[in-house]
Design a protein around this motif. Structure first.
Motif, mmCIF file in Angstrom:
data_model
loop_
_atom_site.group_PDB
_atom_site.id
_atom_site.type_symbol
_atom_site.label_atom_id
_atom_site.label_comp_id
_atom_site.label_asym_id
_atom_site.label_seq_id
_atom_site.Cartn_x
_atom_site.Cartn_y
_atom_site.Cartn_z
ATOM 1 N N GLN A 102 0.825 -1.090 0.017
ATOM 2 C CA GLN A 102 -0.052 0.007 0.019
ATOM 3 C C GLN A 102 0.903 1.112 -0.012
ATOM 4 O OE1 GLN A 102 -2.682 -0.559 3.265
ATOM 5 N NE2 GLN A 102 -4.130 -1.711 1.798
ATOM 6 N N ASN A 103 1.893 1.093 -0.513
ATOM 7 C CA ASN A 103 2.856 2.543 -0.948
ATOM 8 C C ASN A 103 3.432 2.980 0.562
ATOM 9 O OD1 ASN A 103 4.034 3.942 -2.755
ATOM 10 N ND2 ASN A 103 2.525 5.446 -2.639
ATOM 11 N N THR A 104 3.382 2.107 1.343
ATOM 12 C CA THR A 104 4.098 2.698 2.826
ATOM 13 C C THR A 104 4.653 1.836 3.620
ATOM 14 O OG1 THR A 104 1.885 2.390 3.869
ATOM 15 C CG2 THR A 104 2.267 4.542 2.969
ATOM 16 N N ASN A 105 4.323 0.723 3.622
ATOM 17 C CA ASN A 105 4.787 -0.361 4.679
ATOM 18 C C ASN A 105 5.830 -1.447 3.898
ATOM 19 O OD1 ASN A 105 2.837 0.324 6.643
ATOM 20 N ND2 ASN A 105 1.670 -0.756 5.457
ATOM 21 N N ARG A 106 7.201 -1.275 4.263
ATOM 22 C CA ARG A 106 8.389 -1.976 3.800
ATOM 23 C C ARG A 106 8.000 -3.261 4.544
ATOM 24 N NH1 ARG A 106 11.524 0.572 0.736
ATOM 25 N NH2 ARG A 106 11.706 2.542 0.627
ATOM 26 N N VAL A 107 8.107 -4.444 3.487
ATOM 27 C CA VAL A 107 8.032 -5.741 4.035
ATOM 28 C C VAL A 107 9.323 -6.548 3.576
ATOM 29 C CG1 VAL A 107 5.686 -5.615 4.412
ATOM 30 C CG2 VAL A 107 6.682 -6.536 2.192
ATOM 31 N N SER A 108 9.861 -7.463 4.224
ATOM 32 C CA SER A 108 10.567 -8.668 3.897
ATOM 33 C C SER A 108 9.879 -9.974 4.379
ATOM 34 C CB SER A 108 12.041 -8.705 4.715
ATOM 35 O OG SER A 108 12.446 -7.497 4.232
ATOM 36 N N ILE A 109 9.932 -10.750 3.099
ATOM 37 C CA ILE A 109 9.151 -12.060 3.571
ATOM 38 C C ILE A 109 10.058 -13.328 2.861
ATOM 39 C CG2 ILE A 109 7.023 -13.460 2.656
ATOM 40 C CD1 ILE A 109 6.404 -11.100 4.294
ATOM 41 N N LYS A 110 9.926 -14.313 3.754
ATOM 42 C CA LYS A 110 10.631 -15.734 3.321
ATOM 43 C C LYS A 110 9.531 -16.781 3.073
ATOM 44 C CE LYS A 110 14.564 -18.598 3.721
ATOM 45 N NZ LYS A 110 15.872 -18.948 4.041
ATOM 46 N N ALA A 111 9.395 -17.119 1.888
ATOM 47 C CA ALA A 111 8.364 -17.983 1.883
ATOM 48 C C ALA A 111 9.101 -19.493 1.533
ATOM 49 C CB ALA A 111 7.656 -17.941 0.427
ATOM 50 N N GLU A 112 8.917 -20.520 2.387
ATOM 51 C CA GLU A 112 9.514 -21.723 2.339
ATOM 52 C C GLU A 112 8.757 -22.643 1.397
ATOM 53 O OE1 GLU A 112 12.284 -22.316 3.629
ATOM 54 O OE2 GLU A 112 12.426 -20.591 5.262
ATOM 55 N N ARG A 113 9.548 -23.899 0.815
ATOM 56 C CA ARG A 113 9.168 -24.792 0.010
ATOM 57 C C ARG A 113 8.064 -25.544 0.853
ATOM 58 N NH1 ARG A 113 11.499 -26.536 -4.126
ATOM 59 N NH2 ARG A 113 13.528 -25.896 -3.402
ATOM 60 N N ASP A 114 7.943 -25.721 2.215
ATOM 61 C CA ASP A 114 6.837 -26.643 2.850
ATOM 62 C C ASP A 114 5.486 -25.625 3.041
ATOM 63 O OD1 ASP A 114 7.466 -24.671 4.685
ATOM 64 O OD2 ASP A 114 8.009 -26.257 6.395
ATOM 65 N N GLY A 115 5.442 -24.152 2.484
ATOM 66 C CA GLY A 115 4.310 -23.555 2.375
ATOM 67 C C GLY A 115 4.208 -22.522 3.631
ATOM 68 N N THR A 116 5.145 -22.604 4.356
ATOM 69 C CA THR A 116 5.459 -21.514 5.362
ATOM 70 C C THR A 116 5.700 -20.184 5.046
ATOM 71 O OG1 THR A 116 7.443 -22.572 6.123
ATOM 72 C CG2 THR A 116 5.478 -23.491 7.307
ATOM 73 N N LEU A 117 5.562 -19.252 5.730
ATOM 74 C CA LEU A 117 6.041 -17.896 5.671
ATOM 75 C C LEU A 117 6.692 -17.238 6.858
ATOM 76 C CD1 LEU A 117 2.933 -16.283 4.051
ATOM 77 C CD2 LEU A 117 5.019 -16.780 2.804
ATOM 78 N N ALA A 118 7.501 -16.358 6.695
ATOM 79 C CA ALA A 118 8.212 -15.601 8.055
ATOM 80 C C ALA A 118 8.486 -14.219 7.350
ATOM 81 C CB ALA A 118 9.278 -16.237 8.379
ATOM 82 N N GLY A 119 7.705 -13.118 7.951
ATOM 83 C CA GLY A 119 7.913 -11.870 7.623
ATOM 84 C C GLY A 119 8.339 -10.820 8.518
ATOM 85 N N VAL A 120 8.918 -9.741 8.208
ATOM 86 C CA VAL A 120 9.110 -8.650 8.994
ATOM 87 C C VAL A 120 8.662 -7.356 8.184
ATOM 88 C CG1 VAL A 120 11.102 -7.206 10.184
ATOM 89 C CG2 VAL A 120 11.189 -9.796 9.735
ATOM 90 N N ALA A 121 8.004 -6.382 9.008
ATOM 91 C CA ALA A 121 7.436 -5.203 8.532
ATOM 92 C C ALA A 121 7.398 -4.339 9.432
ATOM 93 C CB ALA A 121 6.096 -5.409 7.762
ATOM 94 N N GLY A 122 7.972 -3.128 9.493
ATOM 95 C CA GLY A 122 7.885 -1.996 10.331
ATOM 96 C C GLY A 122 8.369 -2.466 12.069
ATOM 97 N N GLY A 123 9.381 -3.575 11.795
ATOM 98 C CA GLY A 123 9.774 -3.973 13.105
ATOM 99 C C GLY A 123 8.992 -5.177 13.631
ATOM 100 N N MET A 124 7.860 -5.380 12.955
ATOM 101 C CA MET A 124 6.960 -6.333 13.605
ATOM 102 C C MET A 124 7.174 -7.678 12.707
ATOM 103 S SD MET A 124 3.417 -4.073 13.890
ATOM 104 C CE MET A 124 2.360 -5.740 13.868
ATOM 105 N N THR A 125 7.202 -8.722 13.306
ATOM 106 C CA THR A 125 7.406 -9.898 12.682
ATOM 107 C C THR A 125 5.940 -10.825 12.876
ATOM 108 O OG1 THR A 125 8.021 -11.362 14.743
ATOM 109 C CG2 THR A 125 9.812 -10.285 13.446
#
Length: 118
Positions: free
Chosen positions: A43-66
């Motif tokens: 939405q043009n404001t929140n920087r995010v980093s995401i890791k999508a694993e082969r087993d279908g799981t996700l882990a993310g960080v946005a604005g210091g929140m995980t």
């Protein structure tokens, strides 16, 4: 504010019309893109980093929140569910390629997410 930021998987939002300027990915192309690591903007404001694993799981960080969750491909749509950011609700959207960047989760004709693979 960060509820759905993680879906952002991932650049800089533009007013680009994905239907006219970008290629919509097929299910096979989305599966080739995922799993992986991504960065982007939701939405043009929140920087995010995401890791999508082969087993279908996700882990993310946005604005210091995980957050963590799961991903899957359903038809020509990428679907994600995050424990906190989506309140355990599945969100699905088409994914478009515009050069080296990807655009996803179009609402009211506007892309909510622009991301790139790391």
């Amino acid at each position: 504010m960060y509820k759905f930021a993680a879906i952002a998987l991932l650049g800089v939002m533009t007013s680009l019309s994905p239907a006219s300027a970008a290629e919509r990915l097929t299910a096979k192309q989305i599966r080739a893109l995922f799993p992986g690591s991504f960065t982007g903007i939701w939405q043009n404001t929140n920087r995010v980093s995401i890791k999508a694993e082969r087993d279908g799981t996700l882990a993310g960080v946005a604005g210091g929140m995980t957050d963590s969750g799961v991903w899957q491909v359903s038809g020509r749509r990428l679907c994600v569910t995050f424990k906190s950011w989506t309140q355990n609700k599945q969100r699905c959207g088409e994914v478009f390629r515009d050069g080296a960047q990807y655009i996803g989760f179009i609402e009211d004709g506007k892309p909510q997410l622009q991301f790139q693979r790391n």
